[in-house]
Design a protein around this motif. Structure first.
Motif, PDB file in Angstrom:
ATOM      1  N   LEU A   1       0.806   3.744  -2.990  1.00  0.00           N
ATOM      2  CA  LEU A   1       0.085   4.563  -3.030  1.00  0.00           C
ATOM      3  C   LEU A   1       0.722   6.181  -3.035  1.00  0.00           C
ATOM      4  N   THR A   2       1.480   6.622  -2.194  1.00  0.00           N
ATOM      5  CA  THR A   2       1.791   7.544  -1.263  1.00  0.00           C
ATOM      6  C   THR A   2       2.826   7.984  -2.403  1.00  0.00           C
TER       7      THR A   2
ATOM      8  N   TYR B   1       0.097   8.979  -5.061  1.00  0.00           N
ATOM      9  CA  TYR B   1      -0.446  10.250  -4.531  1.00  0.00           C
ATOM     10  C   TYR B   1      -0.042  11.795  -4.504  1.00  0.00           C
ATOM     11  N   HIS B   2       1.652  11.963  -4.582  1.00  0.00           N
ATOM     12  CA  HIS B   2       2.023  12.912  -5.061  1.00  0.00           C
ATOM     13  C   HIS B   2       2.462  12.784  -6.040  1.00  0.00           C
TER      14      HIS B   2
ATOM     15  N   ARG C   1      -1.250  14.578  -7.591  1.00  0.00           N
ATOM     16  CA  ARG C   1      -1.458  15.127  -6.682  1.00  0.00           C
ATOM     17  C   ARG C   1      -2.229  16.544  -7.776  1.00  0.00           C
TER      18      ARG C   1
ATOM     19  N   HIS D   1      -7.823   9.679  -3.213  1.00  0.00           N
ATOM     20  CA  HIS D   1      -7.578   8.702  -2.679  1.00  0.00           C
ATOM     21  C   HIS D   1      -8.246   7.685  -2.783  1.00  0.00           C
TER      22      HIS D   1
ATOM     23  N   LEU E   1      -6.941   6.366  -6.102  1.00  0.00           N
ATOM     24  CA  LEU E   1      -5.739   5.281  -5.935  1.00  0.00           C
ATOM     25  C   LEU E   1      -6.338   3.540  -5.125  1.00  0.00           C
ATOM     26  N   ILE E   2      -7.419   3.853  -4.583  1.00  0.00           N
ATOM     27  CA  ILE E   2      -8.103   2.750  -3.930  1.00  0.00           C
ATOM     28  C   ILE E   2      -8.344   1.841  -4.916  1.00  0.00           C
TER      29      ILE E   2
ATOM     30  N   TRP F   1      -5.819   0.550  -6.964  1.00  0.00           N
ATOM     31  CA  TRP F   1      -4.706  -0.987  -6.478  1.00  0.00           C
ATOM     32  C   TRP F   1      -5.396  -2.056  -6.541  1.00  0.00           C
TER      33      TRP F   1
ATOM     34  N   MET G   1       0.906  -1.223   0.335  1.00  0.00           N
ATOM     35  CA  MET G   1       0.106  -0.318   0.295  1.00  0.00           C
ATOM     36  C   MET G   1       1.234   1.227   0.102  1.00  0.00           C
ATOM     37  N   SER G   2       2.062   1.351   0.276  1.00  0.00           N
ATOM     38  CA  SER G   2       2.780   2.571   0.473  1.00  0.00           C
ATOM     39  C   SER G   2       2.847   2.540  -0.578  1.00  0.00           C
TER      40      SER G   2
END
Lengths: 188, 374
Positions: free
Chosen positions: A26-27, A30-31, A34, A56, A59-60, A63, A23-24
């Motif tokens: 995804l960060t 995200y950046h 954004r 968010h 992203l989910i 995933w 899951m990390s």
């Protein structure tokens, strides 16, 4: 037919991590995404908080699509995210304006982007189900999530929940769904 | 496909989750078009699937927000920085004003810069006095009238004693704060004096405006009988106010200009509650001068007095400022009366009447006196 475009090694690594359930990863996405999503949402009556929430959610969904094998790395993940965020935001805007629920076909469903089912998740019916699910005890709740969200096959569900076999898991899933329907009728 | 495939849980879920494609999907859709209960079952299954996914997305979004951490909560840095900049500017302006023009935060003492400016202002005021003196001397020889600009400046400011040729009386303010000209010392000498004189006038007018307000407040406690004959006091408006404003020259006036009958004013019993006779020097009189008294007459009878024996000093104290008026008097032993009228201060010494004109009412009862004629 969608043409494949060459993806960078970084993108491929990111994809592999997500596919493995990291899951990390995804960060990073995200950046990277954004700013365009923020620009999209704020240009269309949204706030920064809205844009974060939509991203968010996109992203989910990405995933989940990767883990279930529905998303293949033929296009950049950022493109998928942008298209998903756009559709989600249009859907949410129409809800906010209390307009009749838009016909799903009227929304731009791009290849590899949000399915009609994803578009249903914000309907009132689905919201009632979500609230009913909160009242549904485990392991029924987790089992239904594993089936409808993670889309695990019955064999894997049986292993995950310690059931004898796929047939038992299938029977258990039916019982849990009926239990959920009862709660749904009660709160409705 | 004519069977009701929606009764099969596996196929229903597979359809809803998008696991069916191609011709098989077309057949199933075709059946739905002809089977209303089947459509209803599909709708229910879609709602359940969507609700479960909604629940899962909500839970995972929370996890993702926690993972992303602070970046999930957007801090509007541009707005925060703008507000901080505005606060810094406002605080800077406040400190600047306090440093250059204002008071120290803890009390009445002036800031160091204000003190320096005050010193500059003092020298500028002295420069202004020099100009006034020179002008006064020059005009003394040309025209002894009391209507020249310099005299008007002095009268308005009260800084310099009024020294008119036909009138030996002098008027001056003491204990009064010097005017402030912050940049006077940086100017060229000629320009500086001219500018300082102008600013002195303007500055003191402002001071006297403040004096008006405090004088108005103090005068509320002064009974009308204390400054007028009882029979006259009965004819004036008791709600009127006593004002303090600019001072002009002391002039010798004809007795018939006095708003009071001469015979009445010259009669005995002239000492009213606010008119006190004190023997001594102006310094001793100052110590006896009570703030709530408007007028004090100080006959100088002591041989070692600084004033000549043929003059007396009228002292008026109001709100920390003291006005000294030296009045020529033939006989210091004669009773002296001081009367405040509409726009003048009348000082009666024997058969002589002096009037202190107050264009903007240094001391006035804002009321009409009875039109008595002698």
């Amino acid at each position: 037919m969608t043409e494949s475009i060459p993806v960078s090694q970084e993108e491929q690594n990111l994809y592999n991590r997500l596919r493995a359930g990291d899951m990390s990863a995804l960060t990073t996405l995200y950046h990277e995404n954004r700013t365009p999503v923020h620009s999209l949402v704020t240009r269309n009556s949204g706030s920064r908080h809205d844009s974060d929430d939509i991203l968010h959610e996109a992203l989910i969904i990405l995933w989940q699509q990767i883990r279930t094998g529905r998303f293949e790395l033929r296009a950049r993940m950022g493109t998928f995210l942008y298209a998903t965020a756009r559709n989600l935001w249009l859907r949410r805007l129409s809800r906010r304006r209390k307009e009749p629920t838009a016909d799903l076909s009227a929304l731009e469903i791009t290849d590899g982007s949000v399915s009609p089912l994803e578009m249903m998740v914000e309907t009132e019916d689905s919201d009632a189900v979500r609230r009913s699910l909160d009242k549904l005890p485990d392991p029924c709740r987790s089992l239904l999530i594993a089936f409808y969200w993670e889309e695990l096959p019955m064999k894997e569900i049986a292993e995950k929940f310690g059931l004898a076999n796929a047939a038992t898991a299938k029977a258990k899933k039916y019982q849990c769904k009926e239990q959920l329907k009862k709660i749904l009728q009660r709160i409705s | 496909m004519n069977d009701h495939w929606t009764k099969d849980e596996d196929r229903l879920s597979e359809y809803v989750l998008g696991g069916i494609t191609g011709d098989r999907l077309e057949e199933m859709r075709h059946h739905l078009n002809t089977c209303s209960p089947c459509r209803q079952r599909v709708k229910e299954e879609e709602a359940i699937a969507a609700g479960v996914r909604r629940h899962a997305i909500t839970e995972q979004k929370k996890q993702l927000q926690a993972l992303i951490g602070g970046s999930g909560i957007a801090i509007p840095w541009p707005r925060v920085l703008s507000i901080a900049a505005i606060l810094v500017i406002v605080a800077g302006i406040g400190l600047y004003n306090r440093w250059f023009f204002g008071m120290k935060p803890d009390g009445n003492e002036r800031s160091p810069m204000a003190e320096m400016q005050r010193e500059d202002a003092g020298s500028a005021a002295r420069d202004a006095e020099d100009i006034s003196d020179e002008t006064s001397k020059r005009e003394k020889s040309d025209q002894p009238a009391a209507t020249d600009i310099t005299a008007e400046s002095q009268r308005s400011t009260g800084l310099a004693s009024i020294d008119e040729p036909e009138d030996p009386a002098s008027v001056e303010f003491k204990d009064q704060e010097e005017s402030r000209q912050p940049y006077a010392s940086k100017m060229p000498a000629g320009k500086k004096k001219e500018w300082a004189a102008e600013k002195t006038v303007e500055s003191e007018v402002m001071e006297l405006d403040e004096l008006n307000e405090s004088g108005r407040q103090a005068a509320k406690n002064v009974p009308i009988e204390s400054v007028m004959e009882p029979d006259m006091a009965a004819q004036v408006d008791p709600d009127s106010e006593l004002l303090v404003s600019r001072v002009t020259a002391l002039r010798r006036r004809s007795a018939d200009q006095l708003p009071l009958p001469v015979d009445r004013s010259s009669s005995g019993g002239d000492t009213r509650p606010n008119t006190e006779s004190v023997t001594g020097t102006p310094e001793t009189a100052m110590s006896a001068l009570r703030p709530d008294r408007i007028i004090v007459v100080h006959p100088l009878s002591a041989p070692d007095a600084s004033e000549s024996a043929d003059s007396l000093t009228v002292m008026i104290r109001r709100s920390g400022d003291t006005l000294h008026v030296s009045v020529p008097v033939a006989d210091p032993e004669l009773p002296v009366r001081v009367v405040a009228t509409g726009d003048s201060l009348w000082i009666l010494t024997g058969q002589t009447v002096w009037s202190l004109l107050v264009p903007e009412r240094m001391m006035t009862r804002d009321r009409k006196l009875p039109s008595e004629k002698p």
